[in-house]
Write an enzyme that holds these catalytic residues in place. Sequence first.
Site, PDB file in Angstrom:
ATOM      1  N   TYR A 192      -2.582  -1.596  10.430  1.00  0.00           N
ATOM      2  CA  TYR A 192      -2.469  -1.678   8.975  1.00  0.00           C
ATOM      3  C   TYR A 192      -1.143  -1.083   8.500  1.00  0.00           C
ATOM      4  O   TYR A 192      -0.430  -1.683   7.692  1.00  0.00           O
ATOM      5  CB  TYR A 192      -3.645  -0.950   8.324  1.00  0.00           C
ATOM      6  CG  TYR A 192      -3.761  -1.159   6.834  1.00  0.00           C
ATOM      7  CD1 TYR A 192      -4.406  -2.276   6.324  1.00  0.00           C
ATOM      8  CD2 TYR A 192      -3.226  -0.237   5.937  1.00  0.00           C
ATOM      9  CE1 TYR A 192      -4.521  -2.481   4.957  1.00  0.00           C
ATOM     10  CE2 TYR A 192      -3.328  -0.427   4.576  1.00  0.00           C
ATOM     11  CZ  TYR A 192      -3.987  -1.548   4.077  1.00  0.00           C
ATOM     12  OH  TYR A 192      -4.088  -1.739   2.726  1.00  0.00           O
ATOM     13  N   SER A 208       0.878  -1.175   0.000  1.00  0.00           N
ATOM     14  CA  SER A 208       0.000   0.000   0.000  1.00  0.00           C
ATOM     15  C   SER A 208       0.907   1.213   0.000  1.00  0.00           C
ATOM     16  O   SER A 208       2.094   1.124   0.330  1.00  0.00           O
ATOM     17  CB  SER A 208      -0.871  -0.013   1.262  1.00  0.00           C
ATOM     18  OG  SER A 208      -1.461   1.243   1.509  1.00  0.00           O
TER      19      SER A 208
END
Length: 267
Positions: A162, A149
């Site tokens: 995350y 990401s």
Amino acid sequence: MNMDVTVPLHGKVALITGGTSGIGLETARVLARNGADIAINGFGSADEIEEIRTSIGATTGRRVEHFAHDLSDYGQASRLVADALAKCEAVDILVNCAGVQHVCDIERFSDDAWNRLIAVNLSAAFATIRSAWPGMKTRGWGRIINVASTLAMRAENQKSAYVASKHGILGLTREIALEGAPLGITCNAICPSWVLTPLVRQQVEAKAKELGLSFEETARTAFLRDLPTRRFVETAEVAATMLFLCSNAAKSVTGAAIPVDGASTVR
């Protein structure tokens, strides 16, 4: 939107975690169209899974197998590759795409939420890579792609687990690239920005409810405002990058963190 590049993958088997929706599903379709047999791992009803299997098989002529292992369970994650090998004989391409999200400030972030997110987003990738490694090493060819990401390179409020998991995936990718370099095995990370997957859709819907705005207005003002392109990245764009990384043209591309992010990380 057709993002295909002609990359013959005939004779290869691709195992894709998180392969029943979003980026993983589109990757399965693209790799199958280019000749790979497919093993997908992910959740869904029996009817949904069968529709995925039959539709990819019918349009590509490739074999498609499904594995329902729960990657939040380390034991199941560790068995996934072995079970795929029992049916598919090889795992030449491994795409670690499965991911979960939990948005919460640190003082209210529960142990269960932290452990589940790290298990699915990071530990499962380690387990699948370790299990696929001996076969790739023996064949002298392997492609490992980890979906990271843009948050592998920066941070965002209320996403401690995350962000930690994606930073971890990037470090794992670089280490595996070093180990695989003399063996014909590449390992890369793809770092998308906002892709309208089911996971992101849930985040937009939750934010829209909090703000009392429409889905479209929330997406525009809270999610896409920092993307110079002002649009969600398409799953086909990410899958096309995966396809390139699987090709022999990319045999010297390893250890890379490749942004597919509409220039959001260059600011």
